[in-house]
Design a protein around this motif. Structure first.
Motif, PDB file in Angstrom:
ATOM      1  N   ILE A  81       0.838  -1.202   0.000  1.00  0.00           N
ATOM      2  CA  ILE A  81       0.000   0.000   0.000  1.00  0.00           C
ATOM      3  C   ILE A  81       0.872   1.250   0.000  1.00  0.00           C
ATOM      4  O   ILE A  81       0.660   2.192  -0.773  1.00  0.00           O
ATOM      5  N   ILE A 120      -8.633   2.118   2.843  1.00  0.00           N
ATOM      6  CA  ILE A 120      -8.440   0.699   2.530  1.00  0.00           C
ATOM      7  C   ILE A 120      -8.698  -0.056   3.828  1.00  0.00           C
ATOM      8  O   ILE A 120      -7.962   0.103   4.800  1.00  0.00           O
ATOM      9  N   CYS A 143      -9.449  -4.941   1.370  1.00  0.00           N
ATOM     10  CA  CYS A 143      -8.300  -5.779   1.026  1.00  0.00           C
ATOM     11  C   CYS A 143      -8.302  -7.015   1.913  1.00  0.00           C
ATOM     12  O   CYS A 143      -8.389  -6.898   3.140  1.00  0.00           O
ATOM     13  N   SER A 299      -4.571  -2.793  -4.121  1.00  0.00           N
ATOM     14  CA  SER A 299      -5.678  -2.108  -3.450  1.00  0.00           C
ATOM     15  C   SER A 299      -5.434  -0.606  -3.382  1.00  0.00           C
ATOM     16  O   SER A 299      -6.371   0.192  -3.520  1.00  0.00           O
ATOM     17  N   LEU A 303      -7.746   2.243  -5.070  1.00  0.00           N
ATOM     18  CA  LEU A 303      -8.332   3.345  -4.310  1.00  0.00           C
ATOM     19  C   LEU A 303      -8.008   4.693  -4.955  1.00  0.00           C
ATOM     20  O   LEU A 303      -8.875   5.571  -5.053  1.00  0.00           O
TER      21      LEU A 303
END
Length: 327
Positions: A81, A120, A143, A299, A303
């Protein structure tokens, strides 16, 4: 400190051109862009992030919700991330909910008040109704754990298929008495992994023995140890165990060792997640590998696309059975 006006004057361009070089350089001619960039470097100009955020109504912050920072499963996901976020000019704020609705509300309000641009969620204990309500108005991605039948985009693996592959492998190497160390059935991943467990047994005409199924509210190491302690007291003991997390499996492994039994000769064990510790146990742990880094990276990109108004689809990534010494 030099201002954007000073940069523009020295470079011989307008303030708007400097702004475009900083925020959308692809629309500026290369020669002009290079001249402005050289001037910025020469003057050591640093644009005001706060000022930019006020002008654009963007915080450039993504919230990453996890239930517990101590669970090593989330480490690689968070790395993914963060790298994807930084690549796109965002930062992340790691939010440990502790499965506490009050803390969860605080983080949701950060998004509502525009102090963050998106969320997330990796928390299987999150309030589904409130998350769905939030996702109607703001960018939200899930996620790993996701909302079954919901409208929130997610990145995950096929948990049922992964569990099926793990148990099929145990059957293939000769085991017919297989136990399940599972989480609480309120979690989707727990239900899906049990379905895969039962599917593999049913296909081989093996009975699902309820005495060999242990459910726990917590994935802590000690719960895996307690589960194995209970299994070892049964008159008829299993010869193999499938645990829905490596942490449970490692706890079970410790209890087996304490009782003087041998893994895998007396009891084979398969875990789930492929956390870093799974390769440090004795014996090393056979496990289902989730692509944690890729899940996190994907993810975050998903986003950021949502924040930009770009439609996204949910993604199911591949898993892998990593065979080691515990089987």
């Amino acid at each position: 400190m030099p201002t954007i006006q000073v940069v523009a004057k020295k470079a011989g361009v307008s303030v708007a051109t400097v702004s475009r070089v900083l925020n959308n350089p692809s629309v500026v001619k290369e020669a002009t862009r290079l001249k402005v960039e050289r001037t910025i470097e020469e003057l050591k100009y640093e644009p005001s992030v706060l000022g930019r955020n006020l002008r654009t109504a963007k915080s450039r912050i993504l919230l990453a919700l996890i239930p517990s920072i101590s669970n090593p499963f989330y480490t690689e996901i968070i790395n993914g991330i963060e790298n994807a976020a930084i690549e796109q000019g965002y930062n992340i704020l790691l939010c440990e909910t502790g499965s506490d609705p009050k803390r969860e509300k605080i983080y949701f309000n950060l998004l509502r008040s525009r102090l963050a641009d998106g969320i997330i969620s990796m928390d299987p204990t999150v309030d589904r109704a409130k998350l769905l309500e939030l996702a109607d108005k703001y960018p939200v991605v899930q996620c790993s754990e996701y909302d079954e039948g919901g409208n929130i985009s997610y990145v995950s693996i096929n948990n049922e298929l992964a569990a099926y592959h793990a148990v099929r492998y145990l059957i293939k190497i000769g085991h017919t008495k297989i136990a399940l160390l599972n989480s609480h059935n309120k979690f989707l991943y727990a239900r899906e992994r049990r379905q895969g467990f039962e599917k593999a047994l049913n296909e081989s005409n093996l009975a699902v023995n309820p005495d060999w199924i242990y459910n726990t509210d917590d994935l802590g190491f000690e719960h895996g140890q307690l589960a194995m302690r209970q299994l070892l007291t049964l008159p008829e003991k299993p010869t193999a165990v499938f645990a829905v997390s490596d942490i449970l499996a490692i706890g079970a492994l410790k209890e087996i060792n304490i009782n003087g039994l041998h893994v895998p000769n007396d009891m084979a064990i398969i875990g789930f997640d492929k956390i870093s510790f799974s390769n440090m146990t004795h014996p090393t742990l056979t496990t289902i590998s989730q692509p944690g880094y890729k899940m996190g990276f994907t993810s975050a990109k998903m986003l950021i696309n949502k924040i930009k108004g770009i439609p996204v689809d949910s993604i199911i990534l591949d898993h892998e059975l990593v065979i080691r010494d515990s089987t």
